[in-house]
Every structure is written in C-alpha cells, then in structure tokens.
Write an enzyme that holds these catalytic residues in place. Sequence first.
Site, PDB file in Angstrom:
ATOM      1  N   GLU A 267       0.828  -1.207   0.000  1.00 32.43           N
ATOM      2  CA  GLU A 267       0.000   0.000   0.000  1.00 32.43           C
ATOM      3  C   GLU A 267       0.871   1.269   0.000  1.00 32.43           C
ATOM      4  OE1 GLU A 267      -4.178   1.525   2.094  1.00 32.43           O
ATOM      5  OE2 GLU A 267      -2.860   0.152   3.197  1.00 32.43           O
ATOM      6  N   TYR A 394      -0.535  -7.738  -1.458  1.00 31.92           N
ATOM      7  CA  TYR A 394      -1.480  -6.902  -0.700  1.00 31.92           C
ATOM      8  C   TYR A 394      -2.879  -7.343  -1.111  1.00 31.92           C
ATOM      9  CZ  TYR A 394      -4.020  -2.742   0.882  1.00 31.92           C
ATOM     10  OH  TYR A 394      -4.917  -1.897   1.496  1.00 31.92           O
ATOM     11  N   ASP A 434       0.205  -7.973   3.794  1.00 24.27           N
ATOM     12  CA  ASP A 434      -1.077  -7.660   4.438  1.00 24.27           C
ATOM     13  C   ASP A 434      -2.152  -8.493   3.739  1.00 24.27           C
ATOM     14  OD1 ASP A 434      -3.325  -6.620   5.602  1.00 24.27           O
ATOM     15  OD2 ASP A 434      -3.067  -4.575   4.829  1.00 24.27           O
ATOM     16  N   ASN A 436      -5.188  -9.015   4.995  1.00 23.30           N
ATOM     17  CA  ASN A 436      -6.516  -8.471   5.313  1.00 23.30           C
ATOM     18  C   ASN A 436      -7.475  -9.526   5.857  1.00 23.30           C
ATOM     19  OD1 ASN A 436      -6.864  -5.614   5.055  1.00 23.30           O
ATOM     20  ND2 ASN A 436      -6.443  -5.807   2.863  1.00 23.30           N
ATOM     21  N   ASP A 540      -0.307   2.502  10.557  1.00 26.01           N
ATOM     22  CA  ASP A 540      -1.266   1.800  11.409  1.00 26.01           C
ATOM     23  C   ASP A 540      -0.973   0.309  11.481  1.00 26.01           C
ATOM     24  OD1 ASP A 540      -1.916   1.352   8.796  1.00 26.01           O
ATOM     25  OD2 ASP A 540      -4.023   1.901   8.969  1.00 26.01           O
TER      26      ASP A 540
END
Length: 552
Positions: A267, A394, A434, A436, A540
């Site tokens: 990202e 990602y 990531d 998710n 984050d």
Amino acid sequence: MFSFTTTIRKVLLIRSLLVVSTRTAAFPSSRVFNNLHQRSESAFFAVPYCTSNNQLRIGGLPRNNQYQVLFNTMRPKRAASKMSAAATADDDVSNDDKDESTPKPLKGSAATTKKSKVVATEKKETKKKAAPTKKATPKNKVAKGAESSSDEEPPKTKKKATPKKRKSKSTTSDSEDDDSSTTKTTKKKSSSSPKKKAKAADHQRWTERMPLTRLWNPETAMTSKGSYTFTVISWNVAGLRAFIKKQPDALANLAERYQADVICLQEHKLQDVHLDDPKLKIREHFEEKLGGFESHWSYSTTKKGYSGTAMFIRKRGGGDDASKKGKKQAKIGAFFTSKNKEGDEAAKGDSIGEIPVSHLQPLNVMTELGLPKHDGEGRTVTAEFPLFHLTNVYVPNSGQKLDRLGYRTEEWDTDFLNKMQQLEKGKPVIWLGDLNVAHNEKDTWNEGAKHLVKSAGTTPQERASFDRQLGAGFVDAFRHLHQDAMGHYSYWSQRAGNREPNKGLRLDYFICSKDLMEDDDDRKVVVRDSYIVPDQLGSDHCPIVLEIEMKK
C-alpha cells in the site's frame, strides 16, 4: 356602659382577621373571639357565623361567654358542608335541656377528629373481618396451600390480596416490604446487574501481549553450523509519501537492526511518475537510505493513489557486498547479547560462510500475477530465488460495506491460491504481506463481538477462504512457531487510538509451504522464526519478520 368607640375598634379588628383568614383559605379559631369578649363589656359585636341556609354572615349574641359560631381550619370546598352541619347543630342546642355550663365541642377540634378517626378505624376493621368470608373461593384455597384460612389474622390475608404483592411476584422477589421505595430500586439494580455481566462476558477483551521466546540466533547459527540466516521484513506503510515524511529513517533502521535481505512494502499508493518527481525525490531518498538494495515496484493503473507493492532486495555484486553482509551479520549483537569475534573471516570470495552468494540473489522478479483481471491494482511482486519463491502481496480489502467481499473470497483468493500452487510445483513458496484477514480468536483482541461478522477482515467468508488456502498445503509461520501466543497484533485503528491499549488485529502473515517448516538433513532451507515488531511506528500496521536458515 356601652362604649361605641371600643365596639368599632373590635369590629375593625375582627374584619381584618377575616380578610387574612379568607386569603389563606382558613377561618380563625374561636379562641380569638373568646379572648375579645372577655376583655369587652359590650353586649354585642360582630362575629362570623353560619346560618341554616349555608350562608356565612357577621353578627351574633353572646351566650354564657360562648358563641355558637363555626370556625374551621379546613379547605374552603369542605368547609361549606361542615358549616352547614354546624349551623343546624346550633338550632338544636338552643332547644336542648342539657347543662349550658359545659361547652359543646366544636367540629374540627381535636376531640372530634379523634372520635372520627376511631370510627374510621372501626369501620376498616369490620371490612377486613368481612373480606375473607366474601373471597373464600376454592381457587384461593388451593393457590395458598398451607396458609391458614382463619379470621385471627385478617391483615395478612389483606396484604396478600393487594396489588403491591403481585408486583413483587412479577419481579421474583421474596421480600415482604412492598411499601419501601429502596427495595424497589435494589430489585431493579439486582435484575439489571446480571445483564451487564452477561454483556461483559459476551466476547473476549485480550490486550495483554504475552512474552515470546526467540527461537533462532543468526550469529550462533553462522559460527556453529556455518549456515546463513535469510531475513525478510514485511510492512504495510499506508502511503509511502506520508511515511517518508514522518519516519524518514525507519526503513534504514529496520534493515540495519535485523540485517534484512529483503524488505517488502504494501500500500505505497504511488504511481510510476512519482519516483522521478523532482518535488517528491522518492528515488533519491531510497538511494540515500537504502542504497544497498535494488527496488522493484508494482503500481495500480486502474485507480490512482491506491494499493501498490514494492520489494527491496539486497544487492550481491561479488566479494565486496558479500563481505559487507557477512560483517553486518556478525555485528548483529546489537539485537542479541553475544558477539561474533570471527565475523571478519565469515565471508570469503563469492560465499558468506559456506553459503554461495548466488543462493541469495533472485533469478527473476515479476510485478504481475499474469492474470489481467487482478494485475491492474498492483498487488503483487514475486521474486524467484534459487531455493524458493517469495511473493509480496497486498490482498484486496472487502470494504466497509463489504461491497468487494464476493470478489475477494470467490475470485481473488481462488486465483491467487492457484498461482501459488503452480509456483510450488518447482520449489517451495512463501507469500507474505497484508492479507486483510484475522484468522481466529487469537488474532483479534475482541473475538466474539457482534460487529466482527460484518467487518472486513473478520467475516466468516474471509476466514473460511483463508482456511481453504491453508488447507491446500500451506502454513501460517507465526502461528505454527508460536501456537499459544496471545496479544500479538500487527494492525491497530488510528482513529480509535487502539495502538497504545493494544486493541488490534493480526492481518500480516508469512505463509509458507509445509516443506519449509520441516527440519530434515536433506532440507537446504528451513523457516526458523517469525515475530512481530510492535514498537516500530510510522503506520497503522507494524513490521513483521521472518528468519530462514540456509544450510551449507
């Protein structure tokens, strides 16, 4: 002698008293007028009295130092009826032959009120005694069971028939004090307290980060076994331009701290023109901070400022670079306690220790999956090394309204798994980044919360899809090596301020082929450790680390 002036004064005084008494809705007591008469020698002065026609007038005659006049302290509405009754009593007294010296008690006085109370209580007692005989039905007898039906204790039977007792039954309370308000409030609190406890126990709240034991020491492995530790770092930076401004030295410090061979970013949200933009100076920044790494970028072409992945691979240009890496590997004592005194002699020629440098160099790097319907968002970078495939990915987010849930679970996850299985036919595969998804209750701080089933990353569909991927012969490295680890998360909501209290999710993973997790003599590559770096700020998400042993 009759004194006209004193009479006038008394009349005016009484009139003023009447005005005050009418404003306060009460009449003055007869004591006032008796005192006035005792002080006066007159035969007549004006006082209020009530006639038989229920009219209140002023005037009267003294009779044995008493005035047959009604003075009552009751409210005006009830005083009218009381006055009419008193007026009729005055007419009867004039015709009676009773002794006039004994004064007749006035209505509204203490004596009359006591008598009225006694009469009222007697009437109530008679009603209570008569009540059981009227309500003595077979149904009541059966319902009360062992209760006595005698008339010796009528008040108890009366209380049991009151509606207040029914309220206490509805609240399932055994107390008999239905008239106290404090008991009602305590009943409400006691009835609501179990609900609060049930809500508190509705889902877990795990924010404590359990300590982990490091399973591998790269320095010891090099000195004792002659093996090399290949280190991979993955980090979702959530926008590389803002990340560089906030933490310009973060990537360089990570590379130095963990002696990284590969750094994978997700990202970054860049376009190809941003690298050479003279205002942003992104390429210049990485040449300065990560000059010893070669970068490979994948961009989103369907949507600007969206997604994007990058992979930084340490350069291996020969003996100089190899010896530099060997020395840094030996100086990893900044993270571990012991030091390697033979680090300067670890690298010789085109090898690090007894590991050929060629094993650390990629054979090929691909910035696409080869699937047109997925490659437009720049979500993967795959590097083929001599001993394994390494894919930085990602995974698409399902969205706040889960509008992409079907695409993610039914299309992306299926096609990506097929691609990894194809790569695995040649050599073991590691995909990372990531993903998710928070796989199970150990990967979420509030597992069991009602909103999780409708939140991206924790829906049953996403978890089931991830289960299918792991069931196809792949292993979650961190969970495999640290099965009981709790409180180790890689993502925290910045809006809610969840990072400090550690209210997070584990969304970042290293997924490996099962062959990489088995330590056999014939295995040249074995995954030794995987851990999370929650103290590293800048996004984050936080970085995650994988350590792979390359045997000689």
